[in-house]
Design an enzyme around this catalytic site. Structure first.
Site, PDB file in Angstrom:
ATOM      1  N   ARG A  32      79.359  19.076  15.474  1.00  0.00           N
ATOM      2  CA  ARG A  32      80.552  18.904  16.311  1.00  0.00           C
ATOM      3  C   ARG A  32      80.491  17.659  17.184  1.00  0.00           C
ATOM      4  O   ARG A  32      81.505  17.073  17.501  1.00  0.00           O
ATOM      5  CB  ARG A  32      80.739  20.144  17.196  1.00  0.00           C
ATOM      6  CG  ARG A  32      81.136  21.386  16.423  1.00  0.00           C
ATOM      7  CD  ARG A  32      81.044  22.621  17.278  1.00  0.00           C
ATOM      8  NE  ARG A  32      79.694  22.807  17.797  1.00  0.00           N
ATOM      9  CZ  ARG A  32      79.307  23.789  18.578  1.00  0.00           C
ATOM     10  NH1 ARG A  32      80.183  24.694  18.962  1.00  0.00           N
ATOM     11  NH2 ARG A  32      78.059  23.890  18.991  1.00  0.00           N
ATOM     12  N   ASP A  57      83.209  21.472  12.744  1.00  0.00           N
ATOM     13  CA  ASP A  57      82.872  22.740  13.382  1.00  0.00           C
ATOM     14  C   ASP A  57      82.925  23.802  12.282  1.00  0.00           C
ATOM     15  O   ASP A  57      84.003  24.077  11.732  1.00  0.00           O
ATOM     16  CB  ASP A  57      83.914  23.032  14.486  1.00  0.00           C
ATOM     17  CG  ASP A  57      83.643  24.343  15.207  1.00  0.00           C
ATOM     18  OD1 ASP A  57      82.911  25.199  14.667  1.00  0.00           O
ATOM     19  OD2 ASP A  57      84.177  24.506  16.317  1.00  0.00           O
ATOM     20  N   VAL A  58      81.784  24.396  11.945  1.00  0.00           N
ATOM     21  CA  VAL A  58      81.747  25.309  10.791  1.00  0.00           C
ATOM     22  C   VAL A  58      82.513  26.603  11.030  1.00  0.00           C
ATOM     23  O   VAL A  58      82.752  27.363  10.093  1.00  0.00           O
ATOM     24  CB  VAL A  58      80.296  25.628  10.345  1.00  0.00           C
ATOM     25  CG1 VAL A  58      79.578  24.386   9.854  1.00  0.00           C
ATOM     26  CG2 VAL A  58      79.512  26.340  11.445  1.00  0.00           C
ATOM     27  N   TYR A 150      71.577  37.988  16.921  1.00  0.00           N
ATOM     28  CA  TYR A 150      70.963  36.798  16.310  1.00  0.00           C
ATOM     29  C   TYR A 150      70.132  37.209  15.090  1.00  0.00           C
ATOM     30  O   TYR A 150      70.330  36.695  13.984  1.00  0.00           O
ATOM     31  CB  TYR A 150      70.097  36.032  17.319  1.00  0.00           C
ATOM     32  CG  TYR A 150      69.412  34.854  16.656  1.00  0.00           C
ATOM     33  CD1 TYR A 150      70.148  33.772  16.198  1.00  0.00           C
ATOM     34  CD2 TYR A 150      68.032  34.857  16.431  1.00  0.00           C
ATOM     35  CE1 TYR A 150      69.545  32.711  15.549  1.00  0.00           C
ATOM     36  CE2 TYR A 150      67.415  33.792  15.781  1.00  0.00           C
ATOM     37  CZ  TYR A 150      68.177  32.722  15.343  1.00  0.00           C
ATOM     38  OH  TYR A 150      67.581  31.677  14.682  1.00  0.00           O
ATOM     39  N   PRO A 180      61.957  30.200   9.155  1.00  0.00           N
ATOM     40  CA  PRO A 180      60.885  29.780  10.070  1.00  0.00           C
ATOM     41  C   PRO A 180      60.737  30.705  11.282  1.00  0.00           C
ATOM     42  O   PRO A 180      61.670  31.396  11.678  1.00  0.00           O
ATOM     43  CB  PRO A 180      61.337  28.385  10.545  1.00  0.00           C
ATOM     44  CG  PRO A 180      62.556  28.040   9.759  1.00  0.00           C
ATOM     45  CD  PRO A 180      63.132  29.329   9.280  1.00  0.00           C
ATOM     46  N   LEU A 182      58.565  30.428  15.275  1.00  0.00           N
ATOM     47  CA  LEU A 182      58.627  29.591  16.493  1.00  0.00           C
ATOM     48  C   LEU A 182      58.598  28.092  16.155  1.00  0.00           C
ATOM     49  O   LEU A 182      57.646  27.602  15.566  1.00  0.00           O
ATOM     50  CB  LEU A 182      57.427  29.932  17.374  1.00  0.00           C
ATOM     51  CG  LEU A 182      57.387  29.282  18.760  1.00  0.00           C
ATOM     52  CD1 LEU A 182      58.402  29.957  19.681  1.00  0.00           C
ATOM     53  CD2 LEU A 182      55.982  29.390  19.354  1.00  0.00           C
ATOM     54  N   GLY A 184      59.398  24.295  17.975  1.00  0.00           N
ATOM     55  CA  GLY A 184      59.708  23.585  19.220  1.00  0.00           C
ATOM     56  C   GLY A 184      60.376  22.241  18.963  1.00  0.00           C
ATOM     57  O   GLY A 184      60.550  21.816  17.826  1.00  0.00           O
ATOM     58  N   GLY A 185      60.765  21.597  20.072  1.00  0.00           N
ATOM     59  CA  GLY A 185      61.300  20.240  19.974  1.00  0.00           C
ATOM     60  C   GLY A 185      62.745  20.194  19.517  1.00  0.00           C
ATOM     61  O   GLY A 185      63.268  19.121  19.216  1.00  0.00           O
ATOM     62  N   GLU A 187      66.908  21.970  20.151  1.00  0.00           N
ATOM     63  CA  GLU A 187      67.735  22.454  21.270  1.00  0.00           C
ATOM     64  C   GLU A 187      67.966  23.961  21.205  1.00  0.00           C
ATOM     65  O   GLU A 187      68.764  24.507  21.975  1.00  0.00           O
ATOM     66  CB  GLU A 187      69.077  21.711  21.264  1.00  0.00           C
ATOM     67  CG  GLU A 187      68.903  20.227  21.516  1.00  0.00           C
ATOM     68  CD  GLU A 187      70.207  19.446  21.428  1.00  0.00           C
ATOM     69  OE1 GLU A 187      71.274  20.040  21.156  1.00  0.00           O
ATOM     70  OE2 GLU A 187      70.147  18.229  21.635  1.00  0.00           O
TER      71      GLU A 187
HETATM   72  P1  NDP Z   1      69.431  23.151  17.521  1.00  0.00           P
HETATM   73  O1  NDP Z   1      70.113  23.855  18.642  1.00  0.00           O
HETATM   74  O2  NDP Z   1      68.490  22.053  17.832  1.00  0.00           O
HETATM   75  O3  NDP Z   1      70.533  22.603  16.515  1.00  0.00           O
HETATM   76  C1  NDP Z   1      71.606  23.412  16.137  1.00  0.00           C
HETATM   77  C2  NDP Z   1      72.614  22.570  15.382  1.00  0.00           C
HETATM   78  O4  NDP Z   1      73.691  23.434  14.994  1.00  0.00           O
HETATM   79  C3  NDP Z   1      73.200  21.459  16.229  1.00  0.00           C
HETATM   80  O5  NDP Z   1      73.255  20.294  15.451  1.00  0.00           O
HETATM   81  C4  NDP Z   1      74.607  21.938  16.542  1.00  0.00           C
HETATM   82  O6  NDP Z   1      75.471  20.815  16.581  1.00  0.00           O
HETATM   83  C5  NDP Z   1      74.903  22.783  15.312  1.00  0.00           C
HETATM   84  N1  NDP Z   1      75.989  23.735  15.538  1.00  0.00           N
HETATM   85  C6  NDP Z   1      76.035  24.762  16.409  1.00  0.00           C
HETATM   86  N2  NDP Z   1      77.245  25.355  16.349  1.00  0.00           N
HETATM   87  C7  NDP Z   1      77.953  24.673  15.400  1.00  0.00           C
HETATM   88  C8  NDP Z   1      79.264  24.779  14.883  1.00  0.00           C
HETATM   89  N3  NDP Z   1      80.119  25.706  15.325  1.00  0.00           N
HETATM   90  N4  NDP Z   1      79.660  23.905  13.931  1.00  0.00           N
HETATM   91  C9  NDP Z   1      78.819  22.966  13.476  1.00  0.00           C
HETATM   92  N5  NDP Z   1      77.573  22.800  13.932  1.00  0.00           N
HETATM   93  C10 NDP Z   1      77.152  23.642  14.884  1.00  0.00           C
HETATM   94  O7  NDP Z   1      68.728  24.315  16.676  1.00  0.00           O
HETATM   95  P2  NDP Z   1      67.564  24.252  15.562  1.00  0.00           P
HETATM   96  O8  NDP Z   1      67.553  22.950  14.899  1.00  0.00           O
HETATM   97  O9  NDP Z   1      66.335  24.752  16.174  1.00  0.00           O
HETATM   98  O10 NDP Z   1      68.076  25.374  14.570  1.00  0.00           O
HETATM   99  C11 NDP Z   1      68.733  25.048  13.360  1.00  0.00           C
HETATM  100  C12 NDP Z   1      68.868  26.316  12.528  1.00  0.00           C
HETATM  101  O11 NDP Z   1      67.579  26.865  12.298  1.00  0.00           O
HETATM  102  C13 NDP Z   1      69.689  27.417  13.185  1.00  0.00           C
HETATM  103  O12 NDP Z   1      70.420  28.079  12.193  1.00  0.00           O
HETATM  104  C14 NDP Z   1      68.624  28.331  13.789  1.00  0.00           C
HETATM  105  O13 NDP Z   1      69.078  29.651  13.912  1.00  0.00           O
HETATM  106  C15 NDP Z   1      67.542  28.208  12.738  1.00  0.00           C
HETATM  107  N6  NDP Z   1      66.185  28.500  13.189  1.00  0.00           N
HETATM  108  C16 NDP Z   1      65.655  27.880  14.309  1.00  0.00           C
HETATM  109  C17 NDP Z   1      64.355  28.184  14.698  1.00  0.00           C
HETATM  110  C18 NDP Z   1      63.745  27.595  15.932  1.00  0.00           C
HETATM  111  O14 NDP Z   1      62.776  28.179  16.457  1.00  0.00           O
HETATM  112  N7  NDP Z   1      64.207  26.454  16.421  1.00  0.00           N
HETATM  113  C19 NDP Z   1      63.522  29.094  13.923  1.00  0.00           C
HETATM  114  C20 NDP Z   1      64.182  29.686  12.796  1.00  0.00           C
HETATM  115  C21 NDP Z   1      65.452  29.365  12.435  1.00  0.00           C
HETATM  116  P3  NDP Z   1      76.774  20.638  17.475  1.00  0.00           P
HETATM  117  O15 NDP Z   1      76.536  21.380  18.762  1.00  0.00           O
HETATM  118  O16 NDP Z   1      76.879  19.153  17.649  1.00  0.00           O
HETATM  119  O17 NDP Z   1      77.868  21.188  16.654  1.00  0.00           O
HETATM  120  C1  8X3 Z   2      64.315  31.377  15.824  1.00  0.00           C
HETATM  121  C2  8X3 Z   2      62.970  32.018  15.919  1.00  0.00           C
HETATM  122  O1  8X3 Z   2      61.620  33.865  17.001  1.00  0.00           O
HETATM  123  O2  8X3 Z   2      63.209  32.684  18.422  1.00  0.00           O
HETATM  124  O3  8X3 Z   2      65.024  31.908  14.778  1.00  0.00           O
HETATM  125  O4  8X3 Z   2      63.977  34.250  16.788  1.00  0.00           O
HETATM  126  S1  8X3 Z   2      62.969  33.271  17.074  1.00  0.00           S
END
Ligand code: NDP
Ligand code: 8X3
Length: 251
Positions: A32, A57-58, A150, A180, A182, A184-185, A187
């Site tokens: 977005r 925006d998905v 979630y 995946p 945990l 880090g790094g 948002e």
């Molecule tokens: P971030 O928060 O760093 O990134 C999330 C991304 O999703 C952003 O680019 C954001 O972009 C985008 N996003 C959110 N809402 C929308 C929307 N409505 N339309 C389009 N884009 C959207 O998260 P991560 O990179 O950590 O996570 C990525 C994926 O991996 C997620 O599905 C998360 O659940 C999953 N995941 C994460 C883990 C973790 O520990 N970090 C572990 C396991 C899974 P923008 O706001 O610009 O739209």
């Molecule tokens: C993100 C990992 O453990 O915070 O999907 O749910 S956890």
């Protein structure tokens, strides 16, 4: 190959887009936040491949359909969809959360992923070529307090990925759910804790979590596998993470 990555403005999606553009692919990075997409495009300007961007925006089904049709007209048929956009909101118990947060997670993690998948699938089947990589999570496989919607949304993605494989049997389309732990790094926790940077930082304190670059390398690895191999699911955790005991309430 032509690869659409959702949620590429931060975290995993950003790292995946950069990794795949560097490997010579044509990447459509979406999300977005327009300014983040512009930064990403500038960062990938010298990549071996091409990185173009689309603000998307998905959760907006019409926009998803129109954007994917436009990409296929102007960039080319999508070979690989990385359904990465997603979020967790809050960690409070189910009985004390905002309904809006639940709706937002369902709209993004479940419905957004479905809109993107629905828009690319007919073309992939027609071409008998394609790969869909869905971002699940360990939260879809194991319960923990505060995970409610979630984790349930990620369990949906896990089972939806497997059900897609059942329907796609006989085609050359592959589907993987990448799960995946945990990491880090990114948002992720900042979003979960609604901008509270201290709370977000505390999640990773004293740990060596997975990184977005680890996830990007795994995606590149999956894409590079021979076409006759389908990894149904791939669950991973950092070495510093494992399982807890069952909880028991005592009087
Ligand atoms: P971030 O928060 O760093 O990134 C999330 C991304 O999703 C952003 O680019 C954001 O972009 C985008 N996003 C959110 N809402 C929308 C929307 N409505 N339309 C389009 N884009 C959207 O998260 P991560 O990179 O950590 O996570 C990525 C994926 O991996 C997620 O599905 C998360 O659940 C999953 N995941 C994460 C883990 C973790 O520990 N970090 C572990 C396991 C899974 P923008 O706001 O610009 O739209
Ligand atoms: C993100 C990992 O453990 O915070 O999907 O749910 S956890």
């Amino acid at each position: 190959m032509i690869i659409l990555v959702t949620g590429a403005t931060a975290g995993f999606g950003r790292a995946i887009a950069l990794e795949l553009a560097a490997a010579g692919h044509t990447v459509i990075a979406s999300g977005r936040r327009r300014s983040r997409l512009d930064q990403l495009a500038a960062e990938a300007a010298d990549a071996a491949g091409t990185l173009v961007t689309r603000a998307l925006d998905v959760t907006r089904s019409l926009a998803v359909g129109e954007t994917i049709a436009e990409i296929e007209r102007n960039v080319g048929p999508i070979d690989i969809l990385v359904n990465n956009a997603g979020l967790a909101l809050g960690l409070a118990p189910a009985q004390s959360v905002e309904l809006d947060d639940w709706e937002n997670m369902v709209d993004t993690n479940i419905k957004g992923l479905l809109y993107c998948t629905h828009a690319v699938l007919p073309g992939m089947v027609r071409r008998d070529r394609g790969y869909i990589i869905n971002l699940g999570s360990v939260a879809g496989n194991y319960p923990y307090p505060g995970s409610h919607v979630y984790g349930a949304s990620k369990a949906f993605i896990h089972q939806f990925s497997r059900n897609l494989r059942a329907d796609l049997l006989g085609t050359r389309i592959r589907v993987t759910c990448l799960e995946p732990g945990l990491c880090g790094g990114t948002e992720f926790s900042l979003t979960r804790f609604k901008g509270d940077a201290d709370k977000a930082e505390a999640v990773y304190r004293g740990t060596k979590p997975l990184t977005a670059e680890d996830i990007a390398q795994l995606v590149a690895y999956l894409i590079g596998l021979p076409a006759h191999i389908n990894v149904n699911q791939m669950e991973l955790m950092p070495t510093c993470q494992a399982f807890g005991p069952f909880a028991v309430s005592r009087t």
